[in-house]
Design an enzyme around this catalytic site. Structure first.
Site, PDB file in Angstrom:
ATOM      1  N   ASP A 144       0.820  -1.210   0.000  1.00  0.00           N
ATOM      2  CA  ASP A 144       0.000   0.000   0.000  1.00  0.00           C
ATOM      3  C   ASP A 144       0.858   1.266   0.000  1.00  0.00           C
ATOM      4  OD1 ASP A 144      -3.025   0.971   0.699  1.00  0.00           O
ATOM      5  OD2 ASP A 144      -1.562   2.216   1.745  1.00  0.00           O
ATOM      6  N   CYS A 172      -5.000   2.560  -0.376  1.00  0.00           N
ATOM      7  CA  CYS A 172      -4.679   2.197  -1.759  1.00  0.00           C
ATOM      8  C   CYS A 172      -5.111   0.762  -2.044  1.00  0.00           C
ATOM      9  CB  CYS A 172      -3.193   2.383  -2.027  1.00  0.00           C
ATOM     10  SG  CYS A 172      -2.597   4.061  -1.745  1.00  0.00           S
ATOM     11  N   ASP A 173      -4.916  -0.131  -1.081  1.00  0.00           N
ATOM     12  CA  ASP A 173      -5.364  -1.517  -1.225  1.00  0.00           C
ATOM     13  C   ASP A 173      -6.876  -1.586  -1.400  1.00  0.00           C
ATOM     14  OD1 ASP A 173      -3.208  -3.490  -1.079  1.00  0.00           O
ATOM     15  OD2 ASP A 173      -2.792  -2.647   0.886  1.00  0.00           O
ATOM     16  N   THR A 174      -7.607  -0.941  -0.508  1.00  0.00           N
ATOM     17  CA  THR A 174      -9.063  -1.062  -0.555  1.00  0.00           C
ATOM     18  C   THR A 174      -9.660  -0.341  -1.755  1.00  0.00           C
ATOM     19  OG1 THR A 174      -9.242   0.783   1.020  1.00  0.00           O
ATOM     20  CG2 THR A 174      -9.293  -1.433   1.921  1.00  0.00           C
TER      21      THR A 174
END
Length: 404
Positions: A144, A172-174
């Site tokens: 992330d 950023c991941d989600t």
């Protein structure tokens, strides 16, 4: 554990989930919450890497647990031909495949899209990675914070004269997971209309960059280059976080009418009469002075008082709540933000409910996160494997149930 309690708009969808990093795990979680049957394929003997990450309760990673509810786990040796055959049999039943291995890894295993679509032409195959399937960075690992750094997100956050700043959570991941979910659902619609699936490729860095879509237009026209503005907006003032007597509060006065109302509500008429703050352009030009003068006022109020005074005057405002206050707030409780679930090895554990509601109903949490290999036998039996065949796969070390 049986799946009879699953319900939701995707109850007829089966997802084959190879993901081990949060962006992909998040997609699978969303599918599971909406009723899909998610088969989480975990490495024989070790499982998802997140199982090893702190903190732990009774030997179970709470980070792993938080993002894997409503799924089923099968522990499988993918390096063996027998293990691959299990996957091929699962693909016959599946609608979606999710993977976020390093670029090219799944193809080398013989489980890539070109191979699997021969078995099931309708399969929607979603690949998530840090930098996508093309470009010079495709082979490098990405987390992330790296996506935030490479995508410009971290560089645009922080105080003007300070260091760049990453977000406190894995945004950023989600965000990448949300885009991937949208793509997978679009692929499913296409597959059901045409009988042909597709391969979806999505990179975290690209997702981060598109989330700041206006900046490339500004830069391309030579009108603006984004820089750090800390807790305040670049084009509107006041719009940001201000110090209160007991913490912090957000204040947004995004029109001249709201500016005047804010001054009156906070008994700060002298600011309204200050020529430095005569209009938004003047307030932007004198932002530092505005923040300094306004905080002389806001520090005399509790954050809850600022919120109450301003919202009653029609000015958007909020206390900045520490996590535990947000988690236990009246609003969070009244909207059923969380649910208590019986989690194996831990007992009663509180999970977030999915924020999406269908016909005013919550997406149900029908089980906690699965133990490693907890559902191996059940999944194989559902594929039509005989009890003798399942026993043989266990005896040969192809399939496991390490945590049972």
């Amino acid at each position: 554990m049986g799946t009879e309690n699953r319900k939701g708009p995707l109850k007829d969808v089966k997802v084959l989930d190879f993901t081990i990093a949060l962006a992909g795990v998040y997609v699978a979680w969303q599918f599971a919450d909406m009723g899909a049957e998610v088969w989480k394929v975990e490495r024989y003997g070790s499982g998802d890497q997140a199982r090893t990450w702190d903190p732990f309760v009774n030997g179970l990673s709470t980070l792993y647990t938080a993002y894997n509810k409503n799924k089923q786990s099968i522990e499988l040796d993918l390096s063996s031909q027998e293990g691959k055959q299990v996957i091929y049999d699962m693909v016959k039943e599946a609608d979606v495949v999710l993977e976020n291995f390093k670029s090219g890894s799944i193809d080398r295993l013989g489980l890539g899209y070109e191979e699997l679509k021969k078995i099931n032409p309708k399969i929607v195959f979603v690949s998530l990675s840090g930098f996508g399937a093309t470009g010079p960075l495709k082979k490098y690992p990405c987390y992330d914070a790296i996506a935030a750094a490479r995508g410009g997100f971290a560089g645009s956050n922080g105080e003007p004269d300070g260091a760049p700043m990453k977000a406190g959570n894995a945004n950023c991941d989600t965000l990448t997971g949300t885009h991937a979910l949208n793509a997978a659902l679009i692929g499913l619609i296409q597959a059901r209309k045409t009988g042909e699936g597709c391969r979806v490729d999505i990179g975290m860095m690209d997702t981060v960059m598109i989330s700041c879509g206006e900046t490339v237009v500004d830069y391309g026209k030579g009108t603006y280059t984004q820089s750090r503005f800390g807790n305040h907006d670049r084009f509107t003032a006041p719009y940001g976080i201000f110090e209160a007597r007991d913490g912090w509060a957000v204040i947004i006065a995004d029109s001249e009418e709201r500016w005047a109302k804010m001054c009156d509500a906070l008994d700060a008429g002298h600011l309204k009469d200050d020529p430095r703050f005569a209009d938004n352009a003047a307030r932007i030009a004198n932002r530092d002075s505005l923040v300094e003068e306004l905080e002389k006022v806001t520090v005399t109020y509790k954050r809850s008082e600022i919120e109450k005074r301003l919202t009653e005057a029609g000015v958007p405002a909020s206390e900045v709540l520490p996590f535990i206050e947000a988690y236990t707030s009246e609003h969070a409780n009244s909207t059923e933000t969380t649910t208590l679930v019986d989690q194996e090895k831990i007992g009663q554990m509180r999970f977030y409910n999915n924020p999406i509601r269908f016909n005013d109903e919550l997406c149900p949490i029908w089980r906690g996160a699965p133990l490693l290999g907890e559902d191996s036998r059940e999944i194989l039996a559902g594929l039509g494997y005989s009890e003798e065949k399942i026993d043989q796969l266990f005896a040969d070390g192809v399939v496991g149930s390490s945590m049972i």
